[in-house]
Design a protein around this motif. Sequence first.
Motif, mmCIF file in Angstrom:
data_model
loop_
_atom_site.group_PDB
_atom_site.id
_atom_site.type_symbol
_atom_site.label_atom_id
_atom_site.label_comp_id
_atom_site.label_asym_id
_atom_site.label_seq_id
_atom_site.Cartn_x
_atom_site.Cartn_y
_atom_site.Cartn_z
ATOM 1 N N THR A 27 0.825 -1.196 0.000
ATOM 2 C CA THR A 27 0.000 0.000 0.000
ATOM 3 C C THR A 27 0.864 1.253 0.000
ATOM 4 O O THR A 27 2.079 1.187 0.255
ATOM 5 C CB THR A 27 -0.954 0.016 1.217
ATOM 6 O OG1 THR A 27 -1.919 1.047 1.059
ATOM 7 C CG2 THR A 27 -0.200 0.212 2.518
ATOM 8 N N LYS A 28 0.235 2.376 -0.290
ATOM 9 C CA LYS A 28 0.874 3.683 -0.183
ATOM 10 C C LYS A 28 0.211 4.431 0.965
ATOM 11 O O LYS A 28 -1.017 4.523 1.039
ATOM 12 C CB LYS A 28 0.736 4.476 -1.490
ATOM 13 C CG LYS A 28 1.560 3.955 -2.641
ATOM 14 C CD LYS A 28 1.357 4.813 -3.890
ATOM 15 C CE LYS A 28 2.367 4.468 -4.980
ATOM 16 N NZ LYS A 28 2.205 3.081 -5.480
ATOM 17 N N VAL A 29 1.031 4.966 1.869
ATOM 18 C CA VAL A 29 0.537 5.722 3.019
ATOM 19 C C VAL A 29 0.706 7.211 2.709
ATOM 20 O O VAL A 29 1.843 7.710 2.639
ATOM 21 C CB VAL A 29 1.300 5.351 4.305
ATOM 22 C CG1 VAL A 29 0.762 6.150 5.496
ATOM 23 C CG2 VAL A 29 1.202 3.847 4.569
ATOM 24 N N TYR A 30 -0.414 7.906 2.512
ATOM 25 C CA TYR A 30 -0.375 9.334 2.167
ATOM 26 C C TYR A 30 -0.367 10.155 3.455
ATOM 27 O O TYR A 30 -1.416 10.447 4.026
ATOM 28 C CB TYR A 30 -1.575 9.700 1.297
ATOM 29 C CG TYR A 30 -1.444 9.191 -0.121
ATOM 30 C CD1 TYR A 30 -0.883 9.984 -1.112
ATOM 31 C CD2 TYR A 30 -1.861 7.900 -0.454
ATOM 32 C CE1 TYR A 30 -0.740 9.517 -2.413
ATOM 33 C CE2 TYR A 30 -1.725 7.421 -1.751
ATOM 34 C CZ TYR A 30 -1.161 8.233 -2.728
ATOM 35 O OH TYR A 30 -1.019 7.761 -4.015
ATOM 36 N N TYR A 31 0.831 10.532 3.902
ATOM 37 C CA TYR A 31 0.940 11.276 5.150
ATOM 38 C C TYR A 31 0.637 12.755 4.956
ATOM 39 O O TYR A 31 0.513 13.504 5.924
ATOM 40 C CB TYR A 31 2.309 11.069 5.799
ATOM 41 C CG TYR A 31 3.490 11.380 4.912
ATOM 42 C CD1 TYR A 31 4.029 12.655 4.864
ATOM 43 C CD2 TYR A 31 4.084 10.381 4.146
ATOM 44 C CE1 TYR A 31 5.121 12.942 4.059
ATOM 45 C CE2 TYR A 31 5.172 10.658 3.338
ATOM 46 C CZ TYR A 31 5.685 11.931 3.295
ATOM 47 O OH TYR A 31 6.761 12.211 2.493
ATOM 48 N N ASN A 32 0.575 13.216 3.708
ATOM 49 C CA ASN A 32 -0.115 14.468 3.393
ATOM 50 C C ASN A 32 -0.807 14.254 2.045
ATOM 51 O O ASN A 32 -0.813 13.149 1.519
ATOM 52 C CB ASN A 32 0.834 15.686 3.402
ATOM 53 C CG ASN A 32 1.920 15.588 2.355
ATOM 54 O OD1 ASN A 32 1.693 15.138 1.237
ATOM 55 N ND2 ASN A 32 3.127 16.007 2.725
#
Length: 349
Positions: A188-193
């Motif tokens: 997965t990709k974690v979009y921290y912004n």
Amino acid sequence: MVFYAFALFLIVIALLPLTQGTHWVIRGWDFIRVQTSFLQLLVLLLIAVFAFPEATWEYIVAVCLILTLLFQIYKVFPYSHYYPIRDKKPEKPEKLQQISLLTSNVLQTNTDYDKLIKQVEEHQPDLLLVMETDKNWENGLKSLEENYPHMVPVPLDNFYGMHLYSKYELGDTQVNYLVEKDIPSIFTKVYYNHESFINLICVHPAPPSPTENETSEERDAELLIIGKAVRELESPVIVCGDLNDVVWSRVSRLFAKMTGLIDPRIGRGLFPTFHADYWYLRFPIDHLFHSEDVVVDKMKRLPHVGSDHYPMFFTFWLETEEIIEKPELDEETNEEIEERINEGLESAE
């Protein structure tokens, strides 16, 4: 005579994993190099006090024991506090994004849900990965979902379920069964912004053991398939989970070589996580590997939660402006990677 017979045994089991055999009888000795090093040192002391070498063959055995002890120390020494830490603290960490991650193999049959919940409430990780989770564990951790609106549930009753909880939005999420049809991994990709993300891969391959897979071929193949996937990803990248392998094994080092990912244990300590109930038979198999633009700040083994594994807690900074080049691999390394992957896929069929 007894001391020398035991010395020969310790020499053989220290060298067996170098044969690259995949049967658990061979691979298993890689896990307990720390313990067998202490036994080697003890036998050397006993020989020196009670059975000092006289015959030529006794001298040969004693020298070989010393050499294998030095070899084992060489293997595990980077995972001690006396070795330089690979991660260097950023000059201005306050200007960087910091993320926290808690990972825990909870043991499917364990029902102490509250122990893990209390640790999550205490440390407030941005990301939480729990492994060996079934529907009972999913229901037991239901109270966490209010603070973790983004979730990837993979409940299974075969001791390989997996749940990822995130305070950040997730994207391009895939649940893959890379080698064995009932053992998942999460990509997965974690979009921290809103625009920036970190690639997160969560894994828990089956170990070589008399009760699991007879050989390490399936586990090795899964780790190397993930390694190939990492080479295609943009940084930053984190691979974490119960890898069921020690970091000094041939395949773990091959994984690090092909991906360029860093093991934060280097220079920090062993952090042995399994078996939580037996201090004398404990080794590090719960891991986090990260790309060079991820800088680990804290790495901590957390208290017992009723499982046979200890949880691990990490905080790390993201230096996203760096451009990270993937390592170049020679032909021999590529051939070994492909051979191990093919063997694992064939073994899983």
